[in-house]
Design an enzyme around this catalytic site. Structure first.
Site, PDB file in Angstrom:
ATOM      1  N   SER A 169     -12.136 -10.696 -30.778  1.00 54.46           N
ATOM      2  CA  SER A 169     -13.375  -9.956 -30.530  1.00 54.46           C
ATOM      3  C   SER A 169     -13.605  -8.891 -31.599  1.00 54.46           C
ATOM      4  CB  SER A 169     -13.352  -9.323 -29.144  1.00 54.46           C
ATOM      5  OG  SER A 169     -12.285  -8.413 -28.998  1.00 54.46           O
ATOM      6  N   ASP A 173      -7.681  -1.867 -33.404  1.00 53.26           N
ATOM      7  CA  ASP A 173      -8.021  -3.243 -33.763  1.00 53.26           C
ATOM      8  C   ASP A 173      -9.096  -3.292 -34.842  1.00 53.26           C
ATOM      9  OD1 ASP A 173      -6.243  -3.821 -31.777  1.00 53.26           O
ATOM     10  OD2 ASP A 173      -7.716  -4.677 -30.398  1.00 53.26           O
ATOM     11  N   TYR A 179      -6.554  -2.897 -18.404  1.00 51.66           N
ATOM     12  CA  TYR A 179      -6.568  -2.055 -19.605  1.00 51.66           C
ATOM     13  C   TYR A 179      -7.239  -0.711 -19.341  1.00 51.66           C
ATOM     14  CZ  TYR A 179      -7.377  -0.829 -24.526  1.00 51.66           C
ATOM     15  OH  TYR A 179      -7.399  -0.186 -25.742  1.00 51.66           O
TER      16      TYR A 179
END
Length: 386
Positions: free
Chosen positions: A128, A172, A222
């Site tokens: 993603s 990320d 999460y």
């Protein structure tokens, strides 16, 4: 697969068609520290996401993924700023377009974009974030925006937080946007100060082990873990002049742990503090050539993620435990958010085939389906393909 040929097949001839690539990432150590003001140590990979794109003369956005061909072309408009479940994966690039506009980079024309990813979906290798950074890079190139890689990472994070609804940290997107071949990024997520650390793994390979258990961050725990850390921080701030858990070392944390009322929140905060310190120690070990010490810290990281943060699960624990038993293994740990996804291991090159066979057999026997293995290289950040 020839992307340009597929693009023309889907969207037709004409216009200035451009091709791009953005990598996936793996985090070597420093897990669930990025939203706690700690340090991380990720690197970009040579697997990732490709795109073909061109501008349109109207305000229509058309998306197509070769990974989800049955969904066909997903169409929307540049002024539609609402998340639509039926638009599926295209909400990621839509979120980037929205986030870029909010940060002053308004999109005034539509686009046709075709994506093709070589990152396994839901693997924890940031498919993603790869799409997000790739989309930001496409926007910068097609519209002539002047933002840099750090800004692109912030745009991607904003899209994930505000549009997708996953309260992720910066790691990320930063690792993908700022990746450099044969180097990991030592990033202080509290300040965004970073430096590149060359990864010299002479005779050692990075092997990623995929549980093949599907999971999505938005519907995982999460966000719950992040809330637990925020609660712990709020209580610690009553007795300490800190703004993040990453500011504490182990001694300071243990001296003030009773300020945290919830036993669960204590465990979550302990992981965040100790994992940050492990990351500092791991980078120091790597710089001094102590690969064995780096591997021991990887192992300790997994144990903490299993016992204190509780984000591993049966599949990841089975993989990592099997990896620890193999000859030639220097270290192994889960990587990514957890709850499925992947683990990463450092393995002596001559032992890699036996390692894959041994771990694969143990996992299949315990779980009932196969794991997948990738022997990966460290690559660069996003680029336009000439």
């Amino acid at each position: 697969m020839e992307l340009r040929k597929k693009f023309v097949e889907i969207f037709g001839e004409g216009g200035d068609i451009r091709e791009y690539f953005a990598p996936g990432r793996v985090n070597l150590i420093g897990e669930h520290t990025d939203y706690n003001g700690g340090h991380v140590f990720p690197c970009a990979l040579t697997i990732g996401t490709y795109a073909c794109a061109r501008l349109r003369e109207d305000g229509v956005l058309r998306f197509y993924s070769e990974n989800f061909p049955k969904q066909g072309v997903l169409e929307t408009a540049i002024d539609d700023t609402v998340y639509h479940k039926e638009l599926s994966w295209s909400n990621y690039p839509r979120g980037v377009i929205q986030a870029a506009a909010e940060m002053g980079y308004a999109i005034d024309r539509g686009m046709d974009i075709l994506y093709y990813g070589t990152i396994p979906n839901s693997s924890g290798l940031s498919s993603s974030a790869s799409i997000e950074i790739l989309t930001g890079y496409v926007l910068r190139d097609l519209f002539g925006f002047d933002f840099d890689g750090v800004t692109n990472a912030l745009i991607g994070q904003r899209a994930e937080n505000r549009f997708i609804g996953v309260n992720c940290g910066i790691m990320d997107q930063f690792a993908i946007s700022m990746g450099r071949k044969d180097s990991a990024i030592f990033l202080d997520t509290a300040t965004l100060q970073y430096e590149y650390a060359p990864i010299e793994l002479s005779g050692v390979r990075i092997v990623i082990m995929n549980t093949n258990k599907k999971r999505g961050l938005g519907d995982s725990k999460y966000n719950e873990r992040r809330a637990e850390c925020e609660q712990a921080l709020a209580e610690l701030k009553k007795v300490l002049p800190i703004s993040s858990l990453g500011e504490l070392d182990e001694i300071q944390f243990e001296a003030n742990i009773t300020a945290i009322s919830s036993p669960i929140c204590r465990k979550r905060a302990r992981h965040a503090v100790y994992e940050n310190q492990r990351t500092l120690q791991a980078v120091a070990a790597l710089r001094s050539g102590d690969l064995a010490g780096f591997g021991e810290l990887m192992n300790a990281s997994h144990i903490s993620l299993r016992d204190e943060y509780e984000v591993t699960g049966t599949e990841l624990d089975t993989l990592v435990s099997a990896a620890w038993q193999q000859e030639g293994v220097i270290g192994a740990r889960m990587t990514g958010a957890g709850f499925g996804g992947c683990a990463v291991s450092l393995v002596k090159e001559e032992c890699v085939p036996a390692f894959i066979e041994g771990v694969g057999a143990s996992y299949l026997a315990a779980i009932g389906y196969e794991a997948t293995f990738y022997v990966v290289e460290i690559g660069d950040g996003p680029t336009r393909i000439s």
